[in-house]
Design a protein around this motif. Sequence first.
Motif, PDB file in Angstrom:
ATOM      1  N   LEU A 125       0.837  -1.197   0.000  1.00  0.00           N
ATOM      2  CA  LEU A 125       0.000   0.000   0.000  1.00  0.00           C
ATOM      3  C   LEU A 125       0.877   1.255   0.000  1.00  0.00           C
ATOM      4  N   SER A 145      -7.097   1.560  -4.191  1.00  0.00           N
ATOM      5  CA  SER A 145      -6.589   1.237  -2.853  1.00  0.00           C
ATOM      6  C   SER A 145      -7.578   0.371  -2.099  1.00  0.00           C
ATOM      7  N   SER A 176      -3.442   5.656   4.338  1.00  0.00           N
ATOM      8  CA  SER A 176      -4.058   6.511   3.319  1.00  0.00           C
ATOM      9  C   SER A 176      -4.059   7.960   3.771  1.00  0.00           C
TER      10      SER A 176
END
Lengths: 439, 624
Positions: A125, A145, A176
Amino acid sequence: MEINRSRSIFNLDFSLIITAFLLMVIGVLFVYSSSYNPQTGLVGDEYIRQIIWAILGLSFILMIAFINYNLYYDFAFFLYVFSIILLVFTLLFGRIVNNSKSWLGIFGLGIQPSEFAKITYIIFLSYFYSSRKAEIKKLTTFLLSLIITFVPVFLILRQPDFGTSLVFIPIYFAVSFINGVPSSYLIFFGSISFLSVILGVLPLYFQRIVGETTFIVPILTDINIQIIIISFLIGILILVTIGHFWLKLPIYKKILFYVSILFLSYIGSIEFRAFLKEYQIMRFITFLNPNIDPKGAGWNIIQSLNAVGSGGFWGKGYLQGQQSQLRYIPMQNTDFIFSIIAEEWGFLGGIFVTILYMILLIRAYITFKRSNNLFGHSLAVGIMTFFWFHFTLNVGMNIGIMPITGIPLLFISYGGSSLIAASIGVGILLNIQRRRFLF
Amino acid sequence: MGVFKVADFSHESNLYKIRIWIIAVLFFAVFGIILIRLFNLQIREKSIYESLATRTTQRATVIPAKRGDIYDRNFTFPLVYDIDSFSVQFNPAEVPNQDIPKVLSLLSSILEIPVSRLEVLVPPSTYNRYQSIELKQNVTIETIYKIAEQIEMFPGVSWTNKPSRNYSDLRSLSHVIGYVGPITQEELQVLYNQGYGFGSVLGKSGIERQYDQILRGIDGTGYQIVDAFGRRIETSHQQEKPPTLGKNLVLSIDAKIQLLAEKSLVGKKGSVIVMKPATGEILAMVSVPYYDPNSFLRENTQNLFQSLLENRDHPFLNRAIQSTYPPASTFKTILTAAILDTGVIDPHRKITCNGRIRVGDRYFNCWKLSGHGPQDLAEAFANSCNVYFYTIGKDYLGPERIYEYARELSYGEFLGIDIPGEVAGNIPNPRWKLRALGSPWVGGDTVNMSIGQGFTLVSPLQMAAMMAVIVNEGKLYRPHLVKEIRDPSTNEVIQQIEPELIFQSKIKPQVFKELQWYLRNNAIRGNAHLITTKVVQVGGKTGSAETGFQNDYHNWYASFGPYDAPDPKDKIVVIVNIEAQDNIDYWAPKAANIIYQGIFANQTFEQAVRTLNTYYTRGIPFGD
């Protein structure tokens, strides 16, 4: 620019290493205690295995500390795919332990791929966001994502291992968030998930725990009312969408935002209840009042609370804990090992362990500050969240403020995979710190 | 390597600073919540959890009272006693629900009970109940050790010492002693407020039942403080209530005489009573076939019990008190007593027996079809001539008189023996026949009654009582089986059972003396080839009855001895009844002969048989 300011040998953050080490020692001590009772002495040899894993863990810490973390950037995708493959293998060929197919036997050893999947997920990620820095605010990035997150989550949910899949969510949000994904997206997605769960468990909560159903339950569960509400919300959405495109007032966007959250959460809660069986939901919320099922789902919680509470300030003394000795606490060397610490070392012991984890988080925070690229920042936040969430959920479960989710206390719970995965995390942090002056 | 330089996002560093701060604050806030919660649990509410956590349960355990032993009159070793055994219990509330099936399956192999049975005993509906469920009785100490050694594997399991009854080789005493068993629903409904509860063990028949309250004592209560596994943590402060031991019983039965009497039946179906008329003590009570009560104490006794119940020979039947038969020729004693007491005819007057008499359109035969010729009472009694007594009964006494004298010799009544099951037999008379059978009395009934056939039925015990009245010259003391009640720890006699006069005959005592002479005469004159013992003077009367069923005859010998005993307290009465296969065997007097020999020469059955060495003793197989 300081080139060679080495306060510590090899530029290693020793407080991090020592903290991890102390936690592993505590782990060995209490795995031992969990298999000990005064009448018959030691009844299990798990502590020996824990010692072996601790040694392995330390080795991993030191090894990974010297591997350039930027290598992971290049191999992130392969690492991620590899872990996905392992998860699929686990679903197909895994062994069932505690009602969950989460173990894979490799060369006679058992490993839990889901533990390592957390690390590879953090890596991938982070790589994903770093490589798309320019498009970070795009919707497509956001949607991608989500997909990256849902693949491992879904596979782990199928084992089924609810607790482990849960860990991915806060990691997703933290990574994030730090990478600059627009907050509105995160809020949107986060609220829907959160509200879906809340609305999903609300009926059972009222029925079983509170006792009275009030008007809330039928609103959520009665099929006729559901049709009415959904139609109503769809109606509003259509109106607002028309209004937005026609009148172009910003207020319509806001209404659209909140109403669609409500709408999707409502649908989500229905799906939630459809997807999970009632007993699973009950197990989840029993922590709010364990006495409604004291011999079934509430048993673990009640025993754990008794153990923790009876520890008092000073604790009962190492190996003197009655609850564990009397084998009242199931899974006492994994999920509930903290209750043994709280019983035998008391409040002081609990504070001590909490402080150690705080130090872990602080060192992760400092790693964040010291990292010199986005990838490193992202890794640091991901690993920090990883440590934090495990601590919060596991200790919270032990003290009755979190639902039973069955995730281990890192470094301390009996189990090799989680210990080594956590050690890898520490190792990565160390390396990020080491390289803070390198470019 | 895609590495980004610091300079690449330094303009955004503020944004990141804020973001990481938000994350950090969030994380540490949660830590704070956890610390506050820990504080609450461990510091403020500690006492709540402490009392919950000690999780010790105080268990009240039953300390079972040892049931009293039963001895024979010689008081050497107990015939019936308790042996240590254990019962294993399970308390489901002490075990988390999901673990209960596992514990049960572990118990299944150690206790050797199928899991299905345990699941029936501990169904899911009991999982939350705080209640000790008994899983198995008669568990050996070795099994208990196995459980105790791995006690952590058996949470909720406990055991108590529950003695089990041992009936060592009782043989024919099984009917007298009876047996114990667990209380049934019906019994509990009646006895619930008399100290009985679920799982109580009580006597079901015989002495065990009649004297249950005396034998059982009172259970005590003990208190233990135990942890989840039933391990004793500390001694309880609550006062233990010690049990009251059950009292010991000494029977009037003499085990030697019992064995002698049992063997003298040589396996034939029937019964023997040996009684002491002066006190009513019963020295031997045999009923064959008998059963072994020890076999009920093992598991899977349902089939055994059922098969015994269905056995055609009725092994559970105590023939001595529960069966009635026509008295046959022994009833001639009644008529003889009536003649002597009323004087309706002169006992020396001779009446001729021609082999049969005629009543109405029927003929009644004497057993000697050619007739006995002229006989007086003594001769007729010794010959057991039917015709003489037909004549007396029909022409001189009549049914009412016969009935009256039967009653004056104690027939037709419950005697109140101290074990359950006694039957009272039947002495008919015209009123009875009309009421019970709806038909009038006819001459043939009198004739039959005179020789003890027809509707007349007596039990061996009643016949013993009848003989006792004769020996006691008119008094009857209650027949009983228990002689003494003793203290279980000191063996001191707590209570001596005294003779109890229950009947006084109106017949003159002189008549009884004469009756004794007639009986003695019978043994010398009529049955000399049968009553051959030389160690005691026996008097008695045989009887052979037909029941009307094929191959079903009854064979009696009602007797007493020694005839010449100076102290009447030394006299005994021996009644033998054989359910014979044919009318040739006549084993009853032969058995009595052996019994008298054994008692008065102080010999065992085998020694008596060897000593007697008559034509009929030579075929007796020894062994057992």
